[in-house]
Design a protein around this motif. Structure first.
Motif, PDB file in Angstrom:
ATOM      1  N   THR A   3      36.187   7.371 -17.872  1.00 51.07           N
ATOM      2  CA  THR A   3      37.480   8.292 -17.745  1.00 51.07           C
ATOM      3  C   THR A   3      37.566   9.582 -18.058  1.00 51.07           C
ATOM      4  O   THR A   3      36.978   9.653 -19.208  1.00 51.07           O
ATOM      5  CB  THR A   3      38.516   7.471 -18.520  1.00 51.07           C
ATOM      6  OG1 THR A   3      38.890   5.974 -18.172  1.00 51.07           O
ATOM      7  CG2 THR A   3      39.796   8.154 -18.384  1.00 51.07           C
ATOM      8  N   THR A   4      37.788  10.310 -17.166  1.00 50.80           N
ATOM      9  CA  THR A   4      37.636  11.896 -17.307  1.00 50.80           C
ATOM     10  C   THR A   4      38.901  12.761 -17.310  1.00 50.80           C
ATOM     11  O   THR A   4      39.467  12.437 -16.370  1.00 50.80           O
ATOM     12  CB  THR A   4      36.626  12.438 -16.243  1.00 50.80           C
ATOM     13  OG1 THR A   4      35.291  11.824 -16.718  1.00 50.80           O
ATOM     14  CG2 THR A   4      36.304  14.043 -16.563  1.00 50.80           C
ATOM     15  N   LEU A   5      39.209  13.259 -18.178  1.00 51.58           N
ATOM     16  CA  LEU A   5      40.701  14.146 -18.009  1.00 51.58           C
ATOM     17  C   LEU A   5      40.129  15.415 -17.796  1.00 51.58           C
ATOM     18  O   LEU A   5      39.092  16.147 -18.552  1.00 51.58           O
ATOM     19  CB  LEU A   5      41.220  14.012 -19.651  1.00 51.58           C
ATOM     20  CG  LEU A   5      42.567  14.795 -19.839  1.00 51.58           C
ATOM     21  CD1 LEU A   5      43.628  14.287 -19.094  1.00 51.58           C
ATOM     22  CD2 LEU A   5      42.931  14.563 -21.273  1.00 51.58           C
ATOM     23  N   VAL A   6      40.730  16.010 -17.045  1.00 54.62           N
ATOM     24  CA  VAL A   6      40.471  17.388 -16.616  1.00 54.62           C
ATOM     25  C   VAL A   6      41.860  18.272 -16.817  1.00 54.62           C
ATOM     26  O   VAL A   6      42.911  17.877 -16.360  1.00 54.62           O
ATOM     27  CB  VAL A   6      40.335  17.466 -15.041  1.00 54.62           C
ATOM     28  CG1 VAL A   6      40.013  19.180 -14.653  1.00 54.62           C
ATOM     29  CG2 VAL A   6      39.139  16.537 -14.622  1.00 54.62           C
ATOM     30  N   THR A   7      41.666  19.413 -17.774  1.00 55.85           N
ATOM     31  CA  THR A   7      42.737  20.254 -18.095  1.00 55.85           C
ATOM     32  C   THR A   7      42.807  21.314 -16.983  1.00 55.85           C
ATOM     33  O   THR A   7      41.781  21.658 -16.628  1.00 55.85           O
ATOM     34  CB  THR A   7      42.664  20.689 -19.656  1.00 55.85           C
ATOM     35  OG1 THR A   7      41.816  21.677 -19.571  1.00 55.85           O
ATOM     36  CG2 THR A   7      42.652  19.711 -20.449  1.00 55.85           C
ATOM     37  N   GLY A   8      43.867  21.643 -16.822  1.00 57.67           N
ATOM     38  CA  GLY A   8      44.093  22.769 -15.543  1.00 57.67           C
ATOM     39  C   GLY A   8      43.578  22.276 -14.264  1.00 57.67           C
ATOM     40  O   GLY A   8      42.954  22.772 -13.455  1.00 57.67           O
TER      41      GLY A   8
END
Length: 323
Positions: A3-8
């Motif tokens: 699970t990868t969270l990408v900000t912007g």
């Protein structure tokens, strides 16, 4: 599944990055300050990273294995000093603190890939180029100082092993989707204006400044490699390793457009940073990454977005055979 969270996540780099991560089998969760509809198979969270309670709630809900932190204010878009510092330092602190307090689905410490900037190096004397990760930073503006402070803060919070922080220092990006806040985007837009008859000539300054340009898709690919293979506590330059002057950049755009220098009005203006070229030796030694898309191909695709009459870049050109 990671699970990868990408900000912007819906910005220029994030748009390419989300696609690459999905292709690698990641579960991608986007995050940003503005409302966006999530694409099929994706999640999106509207969060102000400067608000600790919002960050805490988002991290608890997602429990990411990896976070790629792209979100930041940019001075080219008129952000003031306080916004630059808050978006770099306060947002990074909130994110690191939340990750330290929340476990991952895998049970391992969350990995944070922090997208920094070559602005952290600042005014390195020309004779000290190419810049390595060991080069003494000399930031000259609030943005460079703020990004350096955010990097130091994140690395400090990773020293006890509760989060694994990998820092990237990315040099100038170029390619499709680029806006006019950058030197390349501004010049390409002015060339397009001349082609369309909206302007008789284009203005350009600081032609002798030298920068290191990497296609935005190569930059996004570097972040994926660092998310999967980067070492905790390590800093990596993301760059092509080639110095190109603004004059050469504009010359290529003119050539692609079928124009010449009679369409250019050279005006006064310049940067305190005269030359900034990096080396990505560490990144290339420790991951499979290398810059692949030639500058001419990137510029051709950028110009094609801004005007008609340009076909898509050929496979041969993209891979450097006609660059």
């Amino acid at each position: 599944m990671t699970t990868t969270l990408v900000t912007g996540s819906h910005g220029w780099v994030g748009t390419h990055l989300r696609r690459l991560l999905a292709d690698r089998g990641h579960r991608v969760v986007g995050l940003g300050r503005r409302p966006w509809p999530a694409n099929h198979g994706e999640q999106y969270l509207k969060v102000d990273l400067r608000e600790a309670s919002q960050v805490d709630a988002a991290v608890r809900a997602v429990r990411p294995d990896v976070v790629i932190h792209l979100a930041a204010a940019l001075p080219q878009r008129g952000s003031g000093v306080e916004d630059l510092v808050a978006d770099a330092v306060q947002a990074t602190h909130n994110l690191c603190r939340a990750l330290r307090a929340t476990g991952t689905t895998s049970g391992s410490p969350a990995r944070l890939v922090l997208a920094g900037s070559s602005a952290q190096y600042g005014a390195v004397p020309p004779e000290l180029n190419p810049v390595t990760e060991e080069t003494l930073p000399r930031p000259v503006g609030a943005y460079g100082h703020a990004k350096a402070a955010a990097e130091s803060l994140a690395l400090a919070l990773g020293t006890d092993g509760r989060i694994a922080v990998t820092a990237a220092r990315s040099f100038n990006h170029v390619g499709p989707g680029e806006d006019t806040a950058t030197v390349t985007g501004a010049l390409a837009a002015r060339v397009a204006d001349v082609l369309a008859g909206r302007a008789a000539r284009l203005r350009a300054a600081d032609l002798d400044a030298v920068r290191d340009f990497t296609d935005v898709r190569d930059v996004a690919r570097a972040y994926v490699e660092l998310a999967e293979l980067g070492r905790a506590g390590r800093i990596y330059n993301v760059c092509s390793g080639s110095g190109v002057s603004v004059r050469e950049l504009l010359d290529t755009l003119l050539d692609l457009a079928g124009l010449d220098w009679s369409a250019v009005e050279v005006v006064d203006g310049g940067s305190d940073v005269r030359c900034q070229v990096g080396t990505a030796g560490r990144l290339m030694a420790e991951t499979p990454w290398k810059a692949e898309i030639p500058l001419r191909a990137s510029l051709r695709e950028l110009l094609a977005e801004l005007t008609s009459g340009f076909g898509p870049t050929t496979d041969e050109e993209r891979h450097g055979m006609t660059a």
